[in-house]
Design an enzyme around this catalytic site. Structure first.
Site, PDB file in Angstrom:
ATOM      1  CD  GLU A 138      -0.247  -3.539   3.577  1.00  0.00           C
ATOM      2  OE1 GLU A 138      -0.373  -2.402   4.095  1.00  0.00           O
ATOM      3  OE2 GLU A 138      -0.147  -4.759   4.292  1.00  0.00           O
TER       4      GLU A 138
ATOM      5  CD  GLU B 239       0.049  -9.799   6.813  1.00  0.00           C
ATOM      6  OE1 GLU B 239       0.951  -8.912   7.333  1.00  0.00           O
ATOM      7  OE2 GLU B 239      -1.159  -9.631   6.905  1.00  0.00           O
TER       8      GLU B 239
END
Length: 694
Positions: free
Chosen positions: A581, A586
């Protein structure tokens, strides 16, 4: 060959036909008076000289598996084996008649390893000064020293300093003042000086060297004057071959490179005209490897390291310039609730109110709706034998067991909220399944002794459920081996009142069942709460390597968790984190204007991911470019094409060498989003464009 044979035969016949008295046959000649000498010219080069009476040739066996044949008696030999070595040289003088004599002599050769390219980079072929690469993330780093400690061991997985982290505070800023000078003289000898401006940054484990008293790494007065000699040597096995130059530097007289950890030997992981990256070991803790980055120009705070991309060909993009749903040729949807592995609270939809293109931007909006957690109560778990005899397991009236919830369920002991009907006891257990919980969410508690299902094959449990037909699973398992388990499923038959359910384990395999696991409403996640959107390019656009640039403006409400990321395309086959990933960006509304990036892969996932963060002053009010540069050698995360705030050394062992697809979403709450603002109504992430270059 046939013609030659005929000529030789004819010649032999002619000679044999002559009168023997007319032939003058020479006497056999033996070489004599052989003398030999060797002159050491340095750097492994020797001049050999041989002479002998009646010798027509000289054969040299140099003692290292090589040889030479000379007619003059003189030859030059270069030995190349690094280290201190002795060779026995055999010189043979021979005549054309096959007679020969030999002599031997011994030569000793001391050769220090050198690498002209490394020396040139270090010294500029004269003298060169290096500085701490303070503007770069990872200018100081820490990781495991070797394989077997914590998974991957060849990069600073435990700690990587952010840009200028060590500058500007009294306890560490002396590190940023260091000047490291390498020089080479005409003979090729390397030397080194460290000008620490009077202070050195000491690791706390080595403070005794300087009589330090602080309980943290600290700058202490320390004398580093004087030149140190530097010896280069080959090194193997410390890190994978593709992560190092295979060359290490050893300094004399306790020399070291800036940060003091007791070591005087540094492996050169990479070197160029402008950058030097080294690795060394902590002499007080053999499990620790320290990393240092240096540059040939002094870092200036406020001048950020910019990305020099190798990818300039635009291969895929979405400019979001057509109003309506996102382009179905580019994007699909992830739908549903269940917590998404992080105890998140939202339900993803494909509704326009959650995902749409409008006014030239993609809008992903989280919206609060009506809904609530689902609560069940349970009590008096009892074993029952074939004759009706009973033995209690737990009634929650004494010391409460320790419950462990998972998937979004919380469980605890409370006063009985409905002490009527079948259950008038004082205390019961309450199981709360939160909005957005995983469909498989539940909780467990451990027993002091295993249950005896042979003698007592039935377990009864009093339950209180808010609806008829709730799927309730009672699972028994071995604390030490969760693969050893049995379970029985029963549905509730009444609502908002107590009932006694029976779970029949007759005929199950014998085992050590000392853990009780309970699932209420198994297969269902409470809905009706927050909705949001999550779109992906899976099966539409998947790629390996490149530069991804996403321009976005972020939501600010407490509990929002927007993400721009990529997931390995083989996720359905190998699962997570094996697929890998790449979290490009974020952001957490409970900590506005700080963005982070992360890499998840086997050995480094969830709370142990490779993470970097940086402040972005107006991330929630203005658009910014969030970029990842992904190559076979590295992965770098960038904000606004300038600041590299997280970098990773890629290699063939990671999942980051295969196809990935893009994902954009706004999650709510969960492990990173945290507490959702109780006044939350809605908030939006806006995306101007997504572009991929290769």
């Amino acid at each position: 060959m046939k013609n030659l044979k005929y000529v030789m035969v004819s010649l032999f016949a002619v000679l044999m036909s002559c009168d023997g008295d007319d032939i003058d046959i020479p006497e056999s000649v033996m070489p004599s008076n052989l003398t030999v000498s060797a002159q050491n010219l340095g750097d492994g080069v020797f001049d050999f000289t041989a002479s002998a009476t009646n010798a027509n040739y000289y054969h040299y066996d140099f003692g290292d598996g090589t040889s030479a044949l000379e007619t003059s008696g003189s030859t030059t030999k270069t030995y190349e084996e690094i280290g201190d070595n002795s060779y026995t040289v055999t010189i043979t003088a021979g005549s054309t008649e096959g007679n020969k004599i030999s002599e031997t002599l011994n030569v000793s050769v001391s050769l220090a390893f050198t690498d002209t390219e490394t020396v040139a980079f270090l010294t500029n072929d004269s003298s060169k000064t290096w500085f701490l690469a303070a503007a770069q993330p990872g200018h100081l780093g820490l990781g495991p020293a070797r394989e077997g400690i914590d998974g991957d061991w060849w990069y600073p997985k435990w700690y990587s300093a952010s840009a200028f982290e060590k500058c500007g505070t009294d306890d560490s800023d002396c590190l940023c003042d260091d000047e490291l000078t390498f020089s080479v003289d005409e003979s090729g000898a390397l030397s080194y000086t460290l000008d620490n401006m009077g202070q050195t940054y000491f690791n706390v484990g080595h403070k005794a060297v300087v009589g330090g008293t602080e309980d943290i790494d600290f700058c202490y007065d320390f004398d580093t004057t004087g030149s140190k000699s530097v010896v280069l040597s080959e090194v193997t096995g410390n890190v994978p071959d593709d992560q190092t130059t295979g060359i290490q530097m050893s300094f004399s007289d306790g020399g070291f490179m800036g940060y003091y950890v007791g070591s005087s030997t540094y492996e050169i992981l990479s070197i160029s005209d402008t950058e030097l990256y080294v690795r060394t070991y902590d002499t007080e803790n053999a499990d620790l490897a320290w990393y240092h980055k240096f540059t040939s120009s002094e870092a200036v705070e406020g001048v950020e390291e910019s990305l020099e991309t190798i990818y300039t060909n635009l291969v895929w993009s979405d400019e979001f310039d057509v109003d309506g749903a996102p382009n179905p040729a580019n994007w699909g949807y992830d739908l549903g609730a269940g917590g998404w592995g992080n105890a998140e609270s939202q339900t993803y939809t494909d509704n326009a109110e959650n995902v749409k293109v409008e006014d030239g931007v993609l809008k992903i909006t989280a919206i609060a709706g009506e809904g609530e957690a689902v609560v069940h109560y349970f009590d008096e778990m009892t074993l029952v034998d074939a004759t009706g005899g009973t033995q209690p397991i737990e009634n929650f009236e004494g010391v409460a067991p320790v419950f462990t919830g998972f998937g979004g369920v919380g469980t605890g002991v409370i006063a009985n909220p409905d002490a009527t009907g079948e259950n008038t006891s004082a205390n019961v257990a309450e199981s709360t399944k939160a909005l957005g919980s995983e469909t498989w969410a539940g909780s467990f508690f451990d027993l002091s002794a295993p249950v005896d299902l042979v003698t007592y094959p039935i377990i009864t449990l009093k339950t209180w459920s808010p609806a008829v037909g709730a799927n309730i699973i009672l699972k028994l398992e071995n604390q030490a081996n969760a693969d050893e388990n049995v379970e029985v499923s029963v549905s509730s038959s009444v609502a908002n009142t107590w009932e006694t359910l029976s779970f029949d384990f007759t005929g199950v395999a014998a085992g050590t069942y000392d853990r009780v696991v309970l699932f209420f409403d198994f297969g269902v996640s409470p809905s009706g709460g927050i909705t949001s959107g999550r779109i992906k390019s899976e099966n539409l656009f998947e790629f390996t390597y490149g530069r991804v640039e996403i321009r976005a403006k972020l939501p600010s409400s407490g509990g929002t968790w927007p993400a721009l990321w990529a997931l390995g395309a083989n996720f359905d086959e190998v699962g997570w984190p094996a697929a890998g990933e790449i979290d490009i960006m974020e952001h957490v509304g409970n900590n506005n204007n700080t963005i982070s990036s992360a890499l998840h892969y086997p050995g480094n996932s969830a709370g142990n991911a490779v993470v970097g963060s940086t402040p972005v002053d107006n991330a929630i009010s203005e658009f910014h470019n969030y970029t990842v540069e992904w190559t076979p050698e590295s992965i770098k995360f960038v904000v606004d094409d300038q600041l590299i705030h997280n970098s990773f050394v890629n290699n063939a062992t990671t999942p980051f060498n295969a196809d990935f697809f893009l994902i954009m979403n706004v999650a709510m709450g969960g492990t990173l989003g945290g507490t959702i603002d109780p006044t939350f109504t809605e908030d939006t992430m806006e995306v101007d464009y997504v572009r991929v270059y290769q």
